[in-house]
Design a protein around this motif. Structure first.
Motif, mmCIF file in Angstrom:
data_model
loop_
_atom_site.group_PDB
_atom_site.id
_atom_site.type_symbol
_atom_site.label_atom_id
_atom_site.label_comp_id
_atom_site.label_asym_id
_atom_site.label_seq_id
_atom_site.Cartn_x
_atom_site.Cartn_y
_atom_site.Cartn_z
ATOM 1 N N SER A 105 33.079 20.922 -2.786
ATOM 2 C CA SER A 105 32.204 20.040 -2.031
ATOM 3 C C SER A 105 32.336 18.636 -2.580
ATOM 4 N N PRO A 106 32.493 17.635 -1.725
ATOM 5 C CA PRO A 106 32.707 16.270 -2.236
ATOM 6 C C PRO A 106 31.479 15.646 -2.868
ATOM 7 N N TYR A 107 30.300 16.151 -2.572
ATOM 8 C CA TYR A 107 29.081 15.594 -3.138
ATOM 9 C C TYR A 107 28.005 16.670 -3.146
ATOM 10 N N ILE A 108 27.002 16.443 -3.958
ATOM 11 C CA ILE A 108 25.896 17.387 -4.081
ATOM 12 C C ILE A 108 24.975 17.231 -2.881
ATOM 13 N N GLY A 109 24.626 18.341 -2.289
ATOM 14 C CA GLY A 109 23.727 18.311 -1.146
ATOM 15 C C GLY A 109 24.382 18.552 0.188
ATOM 16 N N SER A 110 25.703 18.712 0.215
ATOM 17 C CA SER A 110 26.377 19.000 1.474
ATOM 18 C C SER A 110 26.186 20.469 1.828
ATOM 19 N N SER A 111 25.932 20.731 3.074
ATOM 20 C CA SER A 111 25.699 22.097 3.520
ATOM 21 C C SER A 111 27.028 22.826 3.669
ATOM 22 N N PRO A 112 27.160 24.008 3.098
ATOM 23 C CA PRO A 112 28.412 24.767 3.270
ATOM 24 C C PRO A 112 28.597 25.171 4.720
ATOM 25 N N THR A 113 29.771 24.937 5.245
ATOM 26 C CA THR A 113 30.063 25.197 6.652
ATOM 27 C C THR A 113 31.259 26.129 6.748
ATOM 28 N N PHE A 114 31.123 27.148 7.555
ATOM 29 C CA PHE A 114 32.193 28.108 7.798
ATOM 30 C C PHE A 114 33.212 27.461 8.719
ATOM 31 N N CYS A 115 34.462 27.339 8.266
ATOM 32 C CA CYS A 115 35.437 26.572 9.033
ATOM 33 C C CYS A 115 36.835 27.120 8.787
ATOM 34 N N HIS A 116 37.795 26.527 9.465
ATOM 35 C CA HIS A 116 39.195 26.888 9.312
ATOM 36 C C HIS A 116 39.745 26.257 8.041
ATOM 37 N N LEU A 117 40.462 27.065 7.260
ATOM 38 C CA LEU A 117 41.076 26.589 6.024
ATOM 39 C C LEU A 117 42.536 27.011 5.979
ATOM 40 N N LEU A 118 43.322 26.315 5.181
ATOM 41 C CA LEU A 118 44.696 26.710 4.928
ATOM 42 C C LEU A 118 44.728 27.771 3.834
ATOM 43 N N HIS A 119 45.721 28.627 3.904
ATOM 44 C CA HIS A 119 45.851 29.661 2.884
ATOM 45 C C HIS A 119 46.177 29.063 1.521
ATOM 46 N N GLU A 120 46.959 28.007 1.538
ATOM 47 C CA GLU A 120 47.357 27.384 0.294
ATOM 48 C C GLU A 120 47.066 25.892 0.355
ATOM 49 N N LYS A 121 46.733 25.339 -0.791
ATOM 50 C CA LYS A 121 46.448 23.927 -0.886
ATOM 51 C C LYS A 121 47.729 23.123 -0.735
ATOM 52 N N VAL A 122 47.674 22.105 0.109
ATOM 53 C CA VAL A 122 48.844 21.270 0.369
ATOM 54 C C VAL A 122 49.026 20.307 -0.805
ATOM 55 N N PRO A 123 50.239 20.142 -1.303
ATOM 56 C CA PRO A 123 50.459 19.166 -2.389
ATOM 57 C C PRO A 123 50.062 17.767 -1.959
ATOM 58 N N PHE A 124 49.649 17.000 -2.929
ATOM 59 C CA PHE A 124 49.171 15.655 -2.627
ATOM 60 C C PHE A 124 50.278 14.781 -2.049
ATOM 61 N N CYS A 125 51.494 14.994 -2.479
ATOM 62 C CA CYS A 125 52.594 14.165 -1.980
ATOM 63 C C CYS A 125 52.835 14.388 -0.493
ATOM 64 N N CYS A 126 52.482 15.584 -0.006
ATOM 65 C CA CYS A 126 52.697 15.879 1.419
ATOM 66 C C CYS A 126 51.643 15.253 2.315
ATOM 67 N N LEU A 127 50.584 14.710 1.724
ATOM 68 C CA LEU A 127 49.541 14.101 2.531
ATOM 69 C C LEU A 127 49.923 12.712 3.006
ATOM 70 N N ARG A 128 50.938 12.117 2.424
ATOM 71 C CA ARG A 128 51.405 10.813 2.877
ATOM 72 C C ARG A 128 52.266 10.994 4.115
ATOM 73 N N LEU A 129 51.784 10.464 5.232
ATOM 74 C CA LEU A 129 52.489 10.655 6.494
ATOM 75 C C LEU A 129 53.746 9.803 6.577
ATOM 76 N N ASP A 130 53.690 8.599 6.021
ATOM 77 C CA ASP A 130 54.783 7.657 6.198
ATOM 78 C C ASP A 130 55.839 7.743 5.113
ATOM 79 N N LYS A 131 55.682 8.659 4.158
ATOM 80 C CA LYS A 131 56.655 8.789 3.085
ATOM 81 C C LYS A 131 57.079 10.237 2.950
ATOM 82 N N SER A 132 58.381 10.441 2.855
ATOM 83 C CA SER A 132 58.893 11.794 2.677
ATOM 84 C C SER A 132 58.801 12.187 1.215
#
Length: 1111
Positions: free
Chosen positions: A675-702
């Motif tokens: 949770s990014p901060y204290i007090g956020s309500s847990p929400t049932f949602c779609h998740l990825l099976h594995e965490k994506v590496p941080f380098c892959c989050l950059r859209l404009d850089k391979s």
């Protein structure tokens, strides 16, 4: 054995009981010394000073005794004058000698002795080394003049009848009164008393002047007219009031000289007193004074704490707060540390507000100011943050401190707190109601991408309105839009309700449909008597109870409604369609009792969240009769409730094998592990099976995992949602979670791209040309304390740039001030926008709180102002459930068994339903959904922008085509640009001139001249729209991006969109209408004994928090 006494050191002598018994004198050798403190206060002088001066209570008693002595001496003087017989003659001896009886002389001598002794004693105690400072004080001199002659007369009896100006003791009484009031304020710890002191000093000064003049004139006229005290009083009043009748005048030169002296004294003393009083009055007007304790105990009031009070904030609060009838007798006390603004002062001087609003300048961190506001007696305290601050975190810190201070001073006062950053919310979890701005802002921006104009829907629901806006407009859409905007959320107990009492023991969907059909109200939620959680559309399985609290949408609450029974016999055709035979039972009751159904049964099986399937009946039924809709059952048929495993992939939307093969992303449903901060309500949602590496989050850089550098290369199937923001704050969590909610099918999950900087190249790389929506949130750096309305400058200009470059792009943004919405998608020569501006001004003059609602970007849900949600906090004072309902609608909270907000679009296959009432029945009978409104889009017929007009050269070269276009040109003459490039006649003449020039060129360079001429004509005939399109295409080609689809994006059609909240049952459905639905919780249909958790990612922490937390 070792001797214990040699090992263990003995105790000090004073602690050895044996030594006390045996009388051991060893302690006398101890070198310790007993020290006594504050010995200076043990002297006789210090004890006297403590009693007479330092101690507030004893000093107050001494001052009161001294004041009484002075008044007694003045009273004895008046008695001496009244008992004295006026002597005959005009001898000067009558001035120096009077007739004084022996008892009266004895009393005056006693008073003089006591007064002189007290004066000498106080002078001795306050002596600081300069004796002349004590002797030359005016009170000491007056005391000597009035007391010493009486003391001398004790030893010299012949002086007993000597005249002594005892009436001057009134000034000593005034001095004693001032000291007494100061001691009184010190004793009771009262600090806000400057105004009271000054008024008291002024009054006492006037009385002393008049009394001195009366007694002086009366005594000096003993050798003249021999005036009595009443005549002297009459003369003084006439003289000091500057009337001067002249019937009573002084005769002797001494009395005349005395009058001149008293007038001079009055001219010097009184202006000084009045000046100080006026200054204190002005300062009190600035600070606001105090809220009366008597008024606080007899009248109800609320306190509004703000760091700076602006006129817009004040009017929004007052209009919304006093819109409720039961709050008309409340007082509003404003506690603000800054001086009152000029506009605020002007508004608070209006009689409507001056009698109910009290402004106090002070800080909520000071107990004295909270005491002035009578915070401990307040019905509620509203603490608002300053959203115009450059540092929003600092603004939250100030709000937190104010909330802590109020809670510490008045623990029982209900707190209504507004916070800006979600990470600061847990500091004020003790507050009764909290509204976090960024939570609501990002949640509404996210839902606007799924359900269009959700922000407008929520804004209209939380505003108080009577639905009178737009009723004077000639356009039908404005009348419908304004009338439906008056719908609000109300509550009532079922057994006390006329709307819902008859549905006790029936299902929720049955009660909702029939209440809407019969009364036009929309039942959206319920709350059990023994449960604090509100359930939005709990579904057909929920059975209504008599003690349930019903939440419904209507123009007004039931208590303010009148009911008229219509004669159903006149509607025989309608009656026959629902009732058959003499039993007069509903059709669905008869069918349910027979156990056989010939038409559609209620189906609550698994369904897509994109919208219910409103399909036509089978072909066989079409041949026999017209399309029909199944009735809503009183109690859900459990045999037809097919349970499904919504947590497994098997229950997802049906996909083709090709789609399954091409899908590379695998999702699972679960709770976010972090949770990014204290007090956020847990929400049932779609998740990825594995965490994506941080380098892959950059859209404009391979990176080493992929080689993509733009959004097109990723090959996203669904359209993108682009978020343009300055920083990736914690509030973005509330934007992403609604877009990944568990009830959304996988095939509708839109990729989300965060754009931290938005130059044109980055916009093109992130796929703006094929994006579904673009959300712009980038105004924090433009906050300006000098002109707070400029906080939206950067956002407005950026959105306008995007609008001009990509006219069909769906841009959603949020502004700080609602007044700035008129600049969104600004067209300077758009006649329709000017007409809407005039309409807005007229609605504001009529006193509307929603004058901005007719602006096309707001009505279409393209823009909203978070300050509009301030009314949500204000409404929660009367409707304590509004924040909970709003959070449930926005998906910020998820309560087990509560439904969620979604939408469906009316297609051509759904138009057979015809009306909103039949749609309501169809949804309730088939899927259990409850519709709450319609988002309607119409073609805008009265506006044409200059950017949309493009006339080719070839059309104007043909005379016939020119004649055919003449009528079209006359219709749009007012909205066409006056620029030369857009004026057809000038353009035609310029092209003819260009052709003549091209014909005059040399023959040997004909091809070159023709080529140059063609290029010149092509450049000249381009409109602004074409220039922008050419610019974007060139940049896309330079970046190696495909320009396919960009031309379609520029085919902008003039349309207007608006919302109809809870429209009337006979409202006709139109093509492309978007219906807002509250859908039941799909997890509520899962069997309790066999909950499936296949392919779900839930750690232990997430499970525990889900089970323990009431969402």
């Amino acid at each position: 054995m070792v001797d214990l006494e040699s090992e263990v050191p003995p105790l000090p002598p004073r602690y050895r009981f044996r030594d006390l018994l045996l009388g051991d004198q060893g302690w006398q050798n101890d070198d310790r010394v007993q020290v006594e403190f504050y010995m200076n206060e043990n002297t006789f002088k210090e004890r006297l000073k403590l009693f007479f001066i330092k101690n507030q209570r004893s000093s107050l008693r001494i001052r009161l005794f001294n004041f009484s002595l002075k008044l007694l001496s003045c009273f004895l003087y008046i008695i001496r004058v009244l008992l004295e017989n006026p002597s005959q003659g005009n001898e000067w001896s009558h001035i120096f000698w009077v007739n004084r009886s022996l008892p009266l002389w004895g009393l005056q001598v006693s008073v003089a002795l006591i007064s002189l002794f007290e004066t000498i004693l106080l002078g001795y105690l306050s002596y600081k080394g300069n004796i002349w400072e004590q002797i030359l004080r005016i009170p000491f001199i007056l005391e000597v003049i009035n007391a010493v002659p009486f003391i001398i007369s004790i030893f010299w009896p012949s002086l007993r009848n000597l005249f002594v100006p005892v009436f001057l003791n009134c000034w000593l009484a005034k001095h004693a009164l001032e000291n007494m009031i100061n001691d009184l304020h010190r004793a009771i710890q009262r600090t806000q008393s400057a105004m009271f002191n000054q008024v008291l000093i002024l009054i006492s000064t006037l009385l002393c002047l008049i009394f001195t003049c009366i007694c002086g004139i009366q005594h000096l006229e003993r050798i003249g007219k021999k005036l009595n005290l009443f005549d002297s009083l009459y003369f003084c009043i006439v003289t000091f009031s500057t009337v001067g009748f002249g019937d009573v005048t002084p005769e002797t030169w001494s009395s005349k000289l005395f009058v001149v002296a008293m007038i001079c004294v009055a001219l010097v003393v009184l202006p000084i007193q009045f000046e100080q009083l006026a200054y204190l009055w002005m300062e009190r007007q600035k600070s606001g004074g105090n809220y009366s304790r008597h008024r606080a105990q007899t009248e109800k009031h609320v306190v509004l704490c703000v760091s700076s009070l602006k006129i817009d904030l004040l009017m929004d609060f007052l209009n919304e707060f006093y819109a409720h009838p039961r709050l008309q007798d409340y007082y509003v006390v404003i506690l603000c540390p800054t001086e009152m603004d000029v506009q605020v002062r002007r508004v608070l001087q209006i009689p409507m507000w001056s009698q109910r609003v009290i402004y106090l300048q002070g800080s909520a961190l000071k107990d004295q100011d909270l005491l002035r506001a009578k915070m401990d007696d307040a019905e509620a305290c509203f603490i608002l943050s300053s959203r115009c601050e450059v540092d929003r975190t600092s603004s939250d810190h100030q709000t937190i401190l104010r909330a802590w201070a109020v809670k510490d001073f008045a623990p029982n006062c209900p707190l209504y707190v507004q916070i800006l950053k979600p990470e600061n919310k847990f500091h004020i979890k003790f507050a009764d109601h909290v509204v976090c701005e960024e939570e609501f802002k990002y949640a509404m921006l996210a839902l606007n991408c799924i359900c269009p104009a959700t922000s407008t829907l929520i804004t209209l629901l939380v505003h108080t309105s009577r639905g009178q806006e737009g009723q004077q407009s000639p356009e039908q859409w404005q009348k419908m839009y304004g009338r439906c905007s008056g719908n609000e959320v109300y509550h009532i107990v079922l057994e006390e309700s006329t709307f819902f009492a008859e549905y006790e023991g029936k299902s929720f969907t049955y009660a909702s449909f029939h209440a809407h059909k019969k009364f036009g109200v929309c039942l959206i939620g319920i709350r059990r008597e023994d449960n604090k959680n509100i359930l939005l559309n709990p579904g057909p399985r929920y059975i209504m109870s008599a003690t349930d609290i019903c939440f419904y949408i209507n123009i007004t609450k039931e208590e303010n409604s009148a009911f008229k029974n219509h004669d159903h016999q006149k509607k025989s055709n309608v009656s026959r369609s629902f009732y058959h035979g003499p039993s007069r039972l509903p059709v669905h009751s008869i069918i349910a009792s027979m156990g056989t159904v010939a038409i559609d049964l209620q189906d609550t099986s698994c369904r897509s969240a994109s919208g219910p399937t409103l399909s036509l009946p089978s072909e066989g039924n079409k041949e026999v009769r017209r399309p029909s809709i199944a009735p809503v059952l009183e109690v859900a048929d459990t045999s037809s409730l097919q349970t499904c495993d919504l947590l497994s992939d098997q229950s997802e939307d049906e996909t083709t094998p090709d789609e399954e093969m091409s899908s590379n992303v695998e999702y699972a449903k679960g709770y976010p592990p972090y949770s990014p901060y204290i007090g956020s309500s847990p929400t049932f949602c779609h998740l990825l099976h594995e965490k994506v590496p941080f380098c892959c989050l950059r859209l404009d850089k391979s990176c080493q995992h992929n080689y993509y550098e733009d959004a097109k290369a990723y090959g996203f199937k669904n359209k993108l949602i682009i978020v343009a923001a300055e920083t990736a704050g914690n509030g973005l969590y509330n934007f992403i979670v609604p877009l990944r909610a568990y009830y959304r099918p996988k095939k509708e999950l839109n990729p989300v791209i965060l754009l931290l900087d938005n130059p044109l190249d980055d916009l093109l790389r992130c796929g703006v040309t094929f994006a579904a929506n673009m959300v712009v949130v980038d105004k924090e750096s433009t906050m300006s304390a000098e002109e707070d309305y400029m906080a939206d400058a950067k956002t407005i200009v950026n959105v306008q740039t995007l609008f001009r470059l990509f006219s069909s792009l769906s841009i959603i943004t949020e502004l700080t001030h609602p007044a700035n919405m008129r600049f969104m998608q600004f067209r300077a020569k758009d006649c329709y926008s000017l007409a809407l501006s005039k309409l807005e001004k007229k609605e504001r003059e009529r006193g509307s709180n929603l004058a901005f609602m007719f602006r096309l970007p707001f009505a279409a849900g393209r823009v909203f102002s978070i300050s509009m949600l301030d009314t949500l906090l204000y409404q929660s004072f009367v409707k304590d459930y509004m924040i909970s309902i709003t959070r449930l609608l926005l998906g910020l909270d998820t309560t087990p068994g509560s439904g969620f907000l979604c939408s469906m679009k009316i297609t051509e296959d759904d138009l057979w339903i015809r009306t909103y009432a039949r749609l309501y029945q169809k949804l309730c009978s088939s899927t259990g959904d409850v519709p709450i409104g319609i988002y309607r889009t119409e073609s805008q017929k009265l506006t044409t922008s200059e950017s949309q007009i493009s006339i080719s050269v070839e059309e104007w070269e043909d005379t016939k085509d020119a004649k055919e276009q003449g009528h079209h040109r006359s219709n749009h003459r007012n909205s066409t640009s006056s620029d030369q490039s857009d004026h057809p006649l000038l353009r035609r003449k310029s092209m003819q001139w260009a052709r003549r020039l091209s014909r005059k060129g040399p023959k040997h360079s004909g091809k070159t001249a023709e080529k140059i001429t063609q290029q010149r004509l092509n450049l000249y005939r381009r409109s602004e729209r074409q220039e922008l399109a050419e610019l974007v295409k060139n940049r896309m080609k330079h970046l190696g991006l495909s320009t396919v689809g960009y031309d379609e994006m520029n085919d902008h059609q003039s349309t207007l969109s608006y919302i109809l909240i809870n429209p009337s049952p006979d409202t006709r459905l139109e093509l492309n209408d978007v219906v807002y639905l509250i859908r039941p919780d799909p997890l509520a249909y899962l069997p309790n004994g066999e909950p499936s958790r296949k392919n779900s990612i839930c750690n232990t922490t997430g499970q525990d928090s889900r089970e323990e937390t009431q969402l």
